[in-house]
Design an enzyme around this catalytic site. Structure first.
Site, PDB file in Angstrom:
ATOM      1  N   GLY A 203     -18.819 -10.754 -30.583  1.00 54.82           N
ATOM      2  CA  GLY A 203     -19.545  -9.560 -30.208  1.00 54.82           C
ATOM      3  C   GLY A 203     -19.245  -8.425 -31.182  1.00 54.82           C
TER       4      GLY A 203
ATOM      5  CB  SER B 226     -14.683 -15.397 -28.736  1.00 56.81           C
ATOM      6  OG  SER B 226     -14.910 -14.964 -30.064  1.00 56.81           O
ATOM      7  CE  LYS B 227     -11.800  -7.412 -27.667  1.00 56.78           C
ATOM      8  NZ  LYS B 227     -12.753  -6.463 -28.225  1.00 56.78           N
ATOM      9  NE  ARG B 228     -10.155 -12.133 -33.350  1.00 55.49           N
ATOM     10  CZ  ARG B 228      -9.841 -11.054 -34.039  1.00 55.49           C
ATOM     11  NH1 ARG B 228     -10.796 -10.400 -34.687  1.00 55.49           N
ATOM     12  NH2 ARG B 228      -8.608 -10.601 -34.095  1.00 55.49           N
TER      13      ARG B 228
END
Length: 523
Positions: free
Chosen positions: A267, A263-265
């Site tokens: 990254g 997920s974006k998190r």
RNA sequence: GGCGGUGUAGUGUAGUGGCCUAGCACGCAACCCUCUCACGGUUGAGACCCGGGUUCGAUUCCCGACUCCGCUACCA
């Protein structure tokens, strides 16, 4: 008539934000599959959720695919025989097919509000809107025709639900996983259409479009596997089962540590991009970083992604897009989710960095140098350090890059490896000085200056080295003691390419200047 | 909880009923190269999820457990 169907695949993202790297991989596999079989690759935008629509997302998707060289030959932005390719522009089409199911009594209208449904879920745990419960709900199966018309006339929102008969085994044939069997009793009466925004849900739009657009293979993420039987049932309800596309459900891209989908998190947390390009959220203003801006080469990203879930069966790891097209096959996709290995990603970029011609790297590096105020318009081969900022030639730049590129993974690491070619050391790395600048070093360096003054040809690094080494040997000095101090004088610390390669590029004047400077500064 | 999927070193994966003393790559460690940092080279540590079966023999086939993942929305 078992005429060979034309291969047609689609990538169908919804424009709810930046395209996730997992989505990129799905697009890539679709592309490779299509190209390999001389088929069509279609970009369809699935914007049937008006609530989640994010402006700019569609452009982002197209931009990202273009950057990566994942070319679609039909779809949003370029059109084609089956236009429009944006589902929001196909409303009437879906309406027609919804009505068809309604007429055939394979679907029904339901008036239950979200609140009512919530309540029901609280009341009955594991509540499922299906054959066992639909008769307890407010829908066209339980209400009188009169009530129904009245409700609709009153503008009450309703949805159309797919009427799934229970107790039937549904078989899905997956190209990666083989046969998957699910009993229809575990499926709920999926919402196919919402009157509120006159839009279908994914499930309906997906089937209608894939059929109408003559899609031959549906290659998508594993998260769709549980609803694949529903899709089969829909094809059946429409009478399209004979021309139903083949399915392939790709394994997911997982977090590098822990568990779950990437997920974006992750990254943000682990410090690497999970998107192809930078993205600024139009609502929050939050920035997500992308591979493009992080300095990755598109070829490296493609190569890396291709091998995350697919394997050619040989030990080769570096592939051009053409090679990937040539070798790709769905059968060689793995079944299990792949943890995202950012370190390997870096390695790929490093490989491509070494493969790139100097001229290309030079062009990319010039941007960085300009930002730092370095002039790159010098006509002379030797760099000019007389001004506040250095002025160098393209030729010089190219030579610098050939010396340092093997030390860098990214374009933006080039500066760190080469700054001393563009600026004089202002400070000297403390550790290096401690280690290599001893009491007698200044004396050695002064002698070295004499030697350097005596050399006339500064283009021949090898001969220069011979001369210096000869002096060191004759005087019985320690090689390391001289060379490392020399290096610290030129670079500012104990790193960098072969020292006489540096000297050749800097030239006589600058070399001696720097040694003198170091002697002055370090004593 | 229900349903489905999945399971080879830390990571990505190859592979096969006996050739497996399980291959490759990233990462890690050591050494070599060397004026330094890299590159390169060599070497090393490190894996067949667990039980049952089938079989002369199973990492490979079957069954079960477990794991992890996904789905379980008027999201896609």
């Amino acid at each position: 008539m078992s005429q060979q169907k034309r291969i047609r695949v689609r990538f169908a993202p919804s424009p709810t934000g930046p395209l996730h790297i997992g989505g990129v991989r799905t697009a890539l596999y679709n592309y490779l599959f299509a190209k390999k079989l001389n088929g069509d690759f279609i970009l369809r935008i699935e914007d049937t959720d008006s609530n989640r629509f994010v402006p700019g997302a569609e452009n982002y998707i197209i931009d990202a695919l273009n950057w990566l060289g994942i070319k679609f030959n039909e779809g949003v932005g370029i059109g084609g025989h089956f236009a429009p390719y944006r589902q929001s522009e196909r409303k009437e089409i879906y309406k027609k097919y919804v009505d068809q199911l309604l007429t055939a009594e394979k679907a029904y209208i339901a008036f239950d509000t979200p609140e009512e449904l919530d309540e029901k879920r609280k009341e009955i745990n594991n509540f499922q809107y299906d054959a066992s419960t639909r008769l307890q709900m407010r829908n066209s199966l339980t209400l009188s025709p009169d009530e129904i018309t009245k409700s609709i006339a009153a503008g009450e929102n309703y949805v159309v639900r797919f009427k799934i008969e229970s107790g039937e085994d549904v078989l899905v044939n997956d190209m990666i996983r083989g046969e998957v069997r699910i009993n229809s009793s575990v499926l709920d009466d999926k919402v196919l259409y919402k009157s509120a925004d006159q839009l279908p849900t994914y499930h309906l739009a997906n089937i209608v479009d894939d059929h109408l657009m003559e899609i031959s293979h549906v290659i998508r993420g594993e998260e769709w596997l549980p609803s694949a039987p529903l899709h089969v049932l829909l094809y059946r309800a429409f009478g399209w089962e004979d021309s139903m596309p083949a399915f392939a459900h790709l394994p997911l891209l997982l977090k590098p540590d822990g568990k779950g989908k990437l997920s974006k998190r992750d990254g943000d947390r682990l410090g690497f991009p999970v998107f192809p390009c930078d993205w600024i959220d139009p609502n929050s203003g939050d920035r997500s970083s992308g591979y493009r801006e992080a300095g990755y080469f598109p070829e490296a990203v493609v190569n890396f992604l291709a091998l995350l879930g697919w394997h050619p069966g040989t030990d080769q790891e570096i592939f051009s897009m053409d090679e990937l097209v040539e070798l790709f096959s769905i059968e060689r996709c793995s079944k299990s989710g792949a943890k995202f290995d950012f370190e390997k990603g870096k390695w790929f970029n490093h490989q491509y960095m070494q493969l790139k011609p100097e001229s290309e790297l030079t062009d990319l590096f010039i941007h960085e140098l300009k930002e730092k105020g370095i002039c790159t318009e010098n006509k002379m081969i030797l760099p000019d350090f007389s001004g506040k900022k250095a002025c160098v030639s393209k030729e010089y730049l190219s030579k610098v890059i050939s010396l340092i590129k093997e030390r860098a993974n990214f374009i933006n690491e080039l500066w760190d490896q080469s700054h001393f070619f563009f600026e004089r050391p202002e400070t000297y790395n403390e550790k290096s000085v401690q280690k290599y600048w001893k009491e007698n070093t200044s004396v050695l360096m002064s002698e070295l200056i004499d030697i350097l003054e005596g050399i006339s040809d500064y283009n021949d690094g090898v001969r220069m080295e011979e001369t210096v080494v000869k002096w060191i040997t004759e005087k019985e000095y320690k090689m390391g003691a001289v060379m490392n101090a020399f290096r610290v004088s030129l670079v500012g610390e104990a790193k960098g390419p072969h020292i006489f390669d540096i000297v050749v590029l800097l030239g006589k004047e600058e070399t001696i200047f720097r040694v003198k400077n170091a002697v002055k500064a370090l004593k």
